[in-house]
Motif scaffolding. Structure first.
Motif, mmCIF file in Angstrom:
data_model
loop_
_atom_site.group_PDB
_atom_site.id
_atom_site.type_symbol
_atom_site.label_atom_id
_atom_site.label_comp_id
_atom_site.label_asym_id
_atom_site.label_seq_id
_atom_site.Cartn_x
_atom_site.Cartn_y
_atom_site.Cartn_z
ATOM 1 N N SER A 1 0.669 -1.247 -0.033
ATOM 2 C CA SER A 1 0.159 0.104 0.062
ATOM 3 C C SER A 1 0.884 1.233 -0.094
ATOM 4 O O SER A 1 1.675 1.448 0.924
ATOM 5 C CB SER A 1 -0.804 0.095 1.315
ATOM 6 O OG SER A 1 -1.699 1.220 1.155
ATOM 7 N N PHE B 1 -9.233 -0.268 2.114
ATOM 8 C CA PHE B 1 -8.847 -1.148 1.004
ATOM 9 C C PHE B 1 -10.025 -1.711 0.414
ATOM 10 O O PHE B 1 -11.024 -2.134 1.113
ATOM 11 C CB PHE B 1 -7.858 -2.453 1.416
ATOM 12 C CG PHE B 1 -7.659 -3.363 0.539
ATOM 13 C CD1 PHE B 1 -6.567 -3.297 -0.496
ATOM 14 C CD2 PHE B 1 -8.443 -4.480 0.181
ATOM 15 C CE1 PHE B 1 -6.290 -4.224 -1.423
ATOM 16 C CE2 PHE B 1 -8.394 -5.451 -0.644
ATOM 17 C CZ PHE B 1 -7.261 -5.265 -1.301
ATOM 18 N N VAL C 1 -5.065 -8.816 2.354
ATOM 19 C CA VAL C 1 -6.039 -7.859 3.103
ATOM 20 C C VAL C 1 -7.679 -8.083 2.734
ATOM 21 O O VAL C 1 -7.954 -8.513 1.628
ATOM 22 C CB VAL C 1 -5.834 -6.433 2.596
ATOM 23 C CG1 VAL C 1 -6.675 -5.485 3.413
ATOM 24 C CG2 VAL C 1 -4.391 -6.109 3.176
ATOM 25 N N ASP C 2 -8.433 -8.070 3.563
ATOM 26 C CA ASP C 2 -10.000 -8.128 3.194
ATOM 27 C C ASP C 2 -10.618 -6.938 2.704
ATOM 28 O O ASP C 2 -10.036 -5.950 2.983
ATOM 29 C CB ASP C 2 -10.546 -8.527 4.788
ATOM 30 C CG ASP C 2 -10.264 -9.999 5.214
ATOM 31 O OD1 ASP C 2 -9.819 -10.987 4.271
ATOM 32 O OD2 ASP C 2 -10.375 -9.954 6.441
ATOM 33 N N SER D 1 -11.371 -3.186 4.391
ATOM 34 C CA SER D 1 -10.604 -2.922 5.824
ATOM 35 C C SER D 1 -9.483 -2.002 5.619
ATOM 36 O O SER D 1 -8.970 -1.593 4.711
ATOM 37 C CB SER D 1 -10.087 -4.368 6.101
ATOM 38 O OG SER D 1 -9.093 -4.800 5.080
ATOM 39 N N VAL E 1 -5.814 -0.235 5.763
ATOM 40 C CA VAL E 1 -4.522 -0.254 5.662
ATOM 41 C C VAL E 1 -3.618 0.517 5.948
ATOM 42 O O VAL E 1 -3.885 1.807 5.852
ATOM 43 C CB VAL E 1 -4.406 -1.008 4.151
ATOM 44 C CG1 VAL E 1 -5.074 -2.239 3.884
ATOM 45 C CG2 VAL E 1 -4.723 0.052 3.105
ATOM 46 N N GLN F 1 1.936 -1.341 3.884
ATOM 47 C CA GLN F 1 1.443 -2.740 4.521
ATOM 48 C C GLN F 1 1.301 -3.598 3.229
ATOM 49 O O GLN F 1 0.786 -3.399 1.966
ATOM 50 C CB GLN F 1 -0.002 -2.625 4.876
ATOM 51 C CG GLN F 1 -0.600 -3.902 5.182
ATOM 52 C CD GLN F 1 -1.986 -3.579 5.962
ATOM 53 O OE1 GLN F 1 -2.472 -2.586 6.435
ATOM 54 N NE2 GLN F 1 -2.715 -4.897 6.158
ATOM 55 N N LEU G 1 -0.309 -6.007 0.359
ATOM 56 C CA LEU G 1 -1.769 -6.205 -0.088
ATOM 57 C C LEU G 1 -1.919 -7.523 -1.014
ATOM 58 O O LEU G 1 -2.579 -8.187 -0.611
ATOM 59 C CB LEU G 1 -2.271 -4.991 -0.868
ATOM 60 C CG LEU G 1 -1.964 -3.604 -0.303
ATOM 61 C CD1 LEU G 1 -2.488 -2.643 -1.528
ATOM 62 C CD2 LEU G 1 -2.906 -3.603 0.693
#
Length: 157
Positions: free
Chosen positions: A84, A90, A139-140, A143, A145, A149, A151
């Motif tokens: 990210s 996200f 990642v869900d 959610s 971020v 981070q 992804l």
């Protein structure tokens, strides 16, 4: 200074090879540190704050906690990571009624949009900087971020 300016500054510092850049203006202080192991961005807005009292937690004895051995080789090491570039929320699709940008097994090329990250009511399309096959989505949908981070995991072969 808006979010786009901060993003451009982060990209510029990352490409320049500088180890640390500090920028101070009237009410904003930005420090960007880069290195081989990690990239760290700190944004501090100065504002009056009230004193906060912290409750002190009792000390815990951690000597009885079993230590788990860490595997020496991680399977995910052979994959590239799409991270990210900003902090936000996200999203895997452009809108609720549209199809998902990428699924596990999707082949992507450099410049393909892989997701959207909403930051301060702005929807930023995140484009892939690598080509390959999506192996894992980390990642869900919907959610939060953080900056840098991971992804997606991508198999470049």
């Amino acid at each position: 200074m808006d979010l786009k300016d901060i993003q451009n500054l982060i990209k510029f510092v990352a490409k320049s090879g500088a180890n640390e850049v500090k920028l101070e203006m009237e009410d904003v202080k930005i420090t960007i540190k880069t290195g081989a192991e990690k990239t760290e961005t700190t944004i501090v807005h100065q504002a009056p704050t009230a004193p906060v009292q912290l409750a002190q937690a009792p000390a815990q004895d951690i000597s009885a906690v079993p230590v788990q051995p860490v595997a020496a080789v991680n399977e995910d090491d052979k994959y590239l990571t799409i991270k990210s570039p900003i902090i936000g929320t996200f999203y895997r699709r452009p809108s609720p009624d549209k199809p998902i940008f990428v699924e596990v097994g999707s082949n992507i090329n450099e410049g393909d949009t892989v997701c959207i990250i909403e930051a301060m009511k702005l929807f930023n399309e995140i484009e892939s900087e690598i080509s390959g096959k999506i192996v894992k989505i980390l990642v869900d949908d919907s959610s939060p971020v953080e900056f840098d981070q991971p992804l997606f995991l991508v198999d470049p072969s």
